[in-house]
Design an enzyme around this catalytic site. Sequence first.
Site, PDB file in Angstrom:
ATOM      1  N   HIS A  85       0.852  -1.192   0.000  1.00  0.00           N
ATOM      2  CA  HIS A  85       0.000   0.000   0.000  1.00  0.00           C
ATOM      3  C   HIS A  85       0.887   1.241   0.000  1.00  0.00           C
ATOM      4  O   HIS A  85       1.970   1.232   0.582  1.00  0.00           O
ATOM      5  CB  HIS A  85      -0.899  -0.009   1.245  1.00  0.00           C
ATOM      6  CG  HIS A  85      -1.953   1.052   1.184  1.00  0.00           C
ATOM      7  ND1 HIS A  85      -1.684   2.363   1.519  1.00  0.00           N
ATOM      8  CD2 HIS A  85      -3.259   1.008   0.820  1.00  0.00           C
ATOM      9  CE1 HIS A  85      -2.792   3.076   1.370  1.00  0.00           C
ATOM     10  NE2 HIS A  85      -3.762   2.274   0.936  1.00  0.00           N
ATOM     11  N   GLU A 155      -3.742   1.663  -7.481  1.00  0.00           N
ATOM     12  CA  GLU A 155      -4.094   2.812  -6.654  1.00  0.00           C
ATOM     13  C   GLU A 155      -3.133   3.968  -6.950  1.00  0.00           C
ATOM     14  O   GLU A 155      -2.031   4.028  -6.372  1.00  0.00           O
ATOM     15  CB  GLU A 155      -3.961   2.462  -5.171  1.00  0.00           C
ATOM     16  CG  GLU A 155      -4.947   1.435  -4.681  1.00  0.00           C
ATOM     17  CD  GLU A 155      -5.229   1.627  -3.187  1.00  0.00           C
ATOM     18  OE1 GLU A 155      -6.371   1.927  -2.850  1.00  0.00           O
ATOM     19  OE2 GLU A 155      -4.296   1.510  -2.388  1.00  0.00           O
TER      20      GLU A 155
HETATM   21  P1  PGA Z   1      -9.311   6.252  -0.107  1.00  0.00           P
HETATM   22  O1  PGA Z   1      -8.147   5.264   0.311  1.00  0.00           O
HETATM   23  O2  PGA Z   1     -10.476   5.437  -0.567  1.00  0.00           O
HETATM   24  O3  PGA Z   1      -9.597   7.030   1.138  1.00  0.00           O
HETATM   25  O4  PGA Z   1      -8.767   7.131  -1.187  1.00  0.00           O
HETATM   26  C1  PGA Z   1      -7.820   4.144  -0.445  1.00  0.00           C
HETATM   27  C2  PGA Z   1      -6.697   3.416   0.204  1.00  0.00           C
HETATM   28  O5  PGA Z   1      -6.029   3.956   1.086  1.00  0.00           O
HETATM   29  O6  PGA Z   1      -6.444   2.250  -0.153  1.00  0.00           O
END
Ligand code: PGA
Length: 236
Positions: A85, A155
């Site tokens: 992450h 992401e």
């Molecule tokens: P968010 O976070 O949905 O608040 O943008 C996603 C994540 O941290 O995986």
Amino acid sequence: MKNKLIVANLKKSMSLEETSTYLKYVNQIYASNLIICPSNIYIPYFLKHGYEVGIQNISHLENCSGEISPRQAYELGLRYVIVGHSDRRTLFHESDEMIHQKVIKSVQSGLHVILCIGETKEDRDLLRTDRVLRRQLELGLKEIEEVDQIIIAYEPVWAIGTSITPSLKDIQKTSIFIKEFLKHKKKWEDVKVLYGGSVTNQNISSILKIQEIDGVLVGKSAVEGSSFLKLLEVAV
Ligand code: PGA
């Protein structure tokens, strides 16, 4: 959208009381395609209530204070782990090599790895997105053959917690890029790709309608039980 996966990353939010309220809101109806990744100390509560539970991080080290091993997580009943992450990559300086070690150890212990990859705003501005994603995939998944135990979460770092998302077209394009890369590099045909970064009950439906997207990783919008329930109602 029945088969699309919804992963809730609750980070370190919630008190004990808030966790109890949360458990009342979000019930097992959604358990078939929902994975909740709570703060470590609340994991047993979610397991007890029948949820599919994942862990937000794991240690690849042999013996280390304050860490949890993949084997311990598996033995407790967890089947999913988030690795790489951007919180871990940036705040804890986790390198691609460390992430690779975590992937190996997790897969060996029987866990499914949700491997997060994504470019920074700077990478994107400098048109380095493809190069960055390729590197993160290549190094993170080096020598890994267990395609069934790997899920990729795309992401973009600049989309996490910012209320800004890429266009639907961009999300689709990137998912296709990831799938094609893995197909050529590793001969993996069916790897799941999730999107994460500012997913809300406003945009989840259109994101999940993208054919090449197999689910979402939700942070902030998953933390408050009532709003998460709304998101699930739209999504399921
Ligand atoms: P968010 O976070 O949905 O608040 O943008 C996603 C994540 O941290 O995986």
